[in-house]
Design an enzyme around this catalytic site. Structure first.
Site, PDB file in Angstrom:
ATOM      1  N   SER A  76      -6.769   8.024  -2.477  1.00 21.12           N
ATOM      2  CA  SER A  76      -6.227   6.721  -2.868  1.00 21.12           C
ATOM      3  C   SER A  76      -5.449   6.101  -1.714  1.00 21.12           C
ATOM      4  CB  SER A  76      -5.300   6.863  -4.088  1.00 21.12           C
ATOM      5  OG  SER A  76      -4.079   7.473  -3.707  1.00 21.12           O
ATOM      6  N   SER A  78      -2.285   5.136  -1.648  1.00 22.25           N
ATOM      7  CA  SER A  78      -0.829   5.161  -1.826  1.00 22.25           C
ATOM      8  C   SER A  78      -0.070   5.534  -0.557  1.00 22.25           C
ATOM      9  CB  SER A  78      -0.446   6.131  -2.942  1.00 22.25           C
ATOM     10  OG  SER A  78      -0.659   7.473  -2.545  1.00 22.25           O
ATOM     11  N   LYS A 157       2.715  12.672  -0.676  1.00 25.99           N
ATOM     12  CA  LYS A 157       3.725  11.620  -0.525  1.00 25.99           C
ATOM     13  C   LYS A 157       4.643  11.978   0.633  1.00 25.99           C
ATOM     14  CE  LYS A 157       2.291   9.673  -4.395  1.00 25.99           C
ATOM     15  NZ  LYS A 157       1.470   8.440  -4.374  1.00 25.99           N
ATOM     16  N   SER A 255       2.198   2.832  -5.168  1.00 29.78           N
ATOM     17  CA  SER A 255       2.323   4.282  -5.173  1.00 29.78           C
ATOM     18  C   SER A 255       3.025   4.749  -6.442  1.00 29.78           C
ATOM     19  CB  SER A 255       3.111   4.758  -3.945  1.00 29.78           C
ATOM     20  OG  SER A 255       3.383   6.142  -4.020  1.00 29.78           O
TER      21      SER A 255
END
Length: 298
Positions: A76, A78, A157, A255
Site C-alpha cells: 500500500s 501508506s 510504519k 495511513s
C-alpha cells in the site's frame, strides 16, 4: 504485507526432520540389511528421500528468515514517498533481538527501536471494549464485534513515539515532549497519474516535506484537505505506555496507524527495514524501477 510463511517453514522443518529422524532411528538399519542381503542397491522410500533432501534446505531458510533478514513486499501507499507500492524490502531480524519463528517470543535482547526507525510488526488489532468493559484487541475497526479475530498481517510504519514520551499530533504536526518535530516543505508531490497510488496524492494536492525524527531525516507526504485523528484521543493517551511505540506512516493522511488503533506493542516487532532490493511499478506504469534497487531505507 496474509499467511504466516515463517509458521509454514517451521511446520515443514519439524515434519521433515521427524520423518527423517524416526526413519534413521527405527527403520533404516533393518531396511538396509534387507537390501544388502538381496544384493540390491539401497534406496530410501520416497517420503524419507524427500525428507532427507529437503530438511537441511528448509532448515537453513528458516534460520536465515528468522534470525538474519526477511523479505517483504510493500502492498500500500501508506509509507510513500519513502516506500512505494511494489517495493521489495529486506528487514533486519536481529536489530531488536532474536525471536522464535512463528511464535515471535524474544529469546535474546539486542536493542530497542529508535525514533525514526522504519519497522515491520505484526498488526495488533483495534482497541475495543468487550461486554464486560475490558479493553481488548479486535479485528473490527468499528468495534461492533469486539471479538472479531485480528488478521495475521505484517505492517510497516515509522517509529514516532518511544515508551514514556509525551506525544501530541494535530493533522501532520507532531510535538514530542513539548518540542515540535522539525519539518520543511520541499514542494508539490509529482507522480504518475496512471498509478492509482500517485493519482490519489495528486488529486488531494499532496506536498512533500523533509522531516527530522531523531537521527532520521526523511521525506513525508501531507494532504491538508484530509482529516486524521489527533493524539491524544480515546484510543491513544498523550504519554506512550511502557513496552509500546507510536508508529505512523510517511504518507501522513493516508495511513491507518497508531492514531487509529493505539500504540504498537513491543512484542509485535518483527524487525527493522533497511534496504529496497527490488521495485516493480507494474507492466503499464514503469515496470522495474531500477533507480530504487539497492536504496537504503532511512
Amino acid at each position: 504485507m496474509d499467511f504466516d510463511f515463517s509458521a509454514i517453514l517451521l511446520v515443514l522443518t519439524v515434519v521433515f526432520g521427524v520423518v527423517w529422524g524416526l526413519d534413521r532411528l527405527f527403520f533404516y538399519k533393518n531396511r538396509k540389511a534387507k537390501y544388502d542381503a538381496a544384493g540390491e542397491e539401497y534406496r530410501d522410500p520416497a517420503p524419507v528421500d524427500w525428507a532427507r533432501s529437503l530438511f537441511p534446505v528448509i532448515f537453513v531458510v528458516l534460520l536465515l528468515r528468522s534470525f538474519v533478514a526477511e523479505p517483504f513486499r510493500i502492498p500500500s501507499g501508506s509509507m510513500m514517498p519513502t516506500l512505494d507500492v511494489g517495493d521489495f524490502i529486506l528487514v533486519n531480524k536481529f536489530a531488536y533481538g532474536l525471536r522464535l519463528p512463528a511464535f515471535n517470543n524474544k529469546i535474546v535482547s539486542v536493542g530497542e527501536p529508535k525514533r525514526g526507525d522504519v519497522v515491520v510488526f505484526r498488526f495488533p488489532g483495534f482497541l475495543c471494549q468487550d461486554e464486560n468493559g475490558n479493553v481488548i484487541r479486535s479485528g473490527d475497526v468499528t468495534c461492533a464485534d469486539p471479538h472479531a479475530p485480528v488478521a495475521s498481517q505484517n505492517w510497516i510504519k515509522r517509529v514516532v513515539g518511544l515508551p514514556g514520551d509525551t506525544i501530541e499530533v494535530h493533522d501532520s504536526q507532531i510535538v514530542i515532549n513539548g518540542k515540535p518535530v522539525i519539518d520543511t516543505q520541499i514542494g508539490p508531490f509529482k507522480g504518475n497519474v496512471s498509478r492509482s497510488e500517485d493519482n490519489y496524492l495528486l488529486y488531494n494536492g499532496a506536498t512533500i516535506w523533509s522531516e527530522q525524527l531523531g537521527t532520521a531525516n526523511h521525506l513525508i507526504a501531507r494532504m491538508p484537505s484530509l482529516q486524521t485523528p489527533p493524539i491524544p484521543n480515546a484510543r491513544v493517551p498523550s504519554v506512550v505506555p511502557p513496552n509500546c511505540y507510536i508508529v505512523m506512516g510517511d504518507d501522513r493522511e493516508n495511513s491507518e496507524d497508531s492514531r487509529w488503533w493505539g500504540c504498537m506493542p513491543e512484542q509485535n516487532l518483527v524487525g527493522k527495514a533497511f534496504m529496497i532490493w527490488f521495485s516493480w511499478k507494474g507492466v503499464h506504469t514503469g515496470a522495474v524501477d531500477f533507480h530504487r534497487i539497492g536504496m537504503l531505507i532511512r
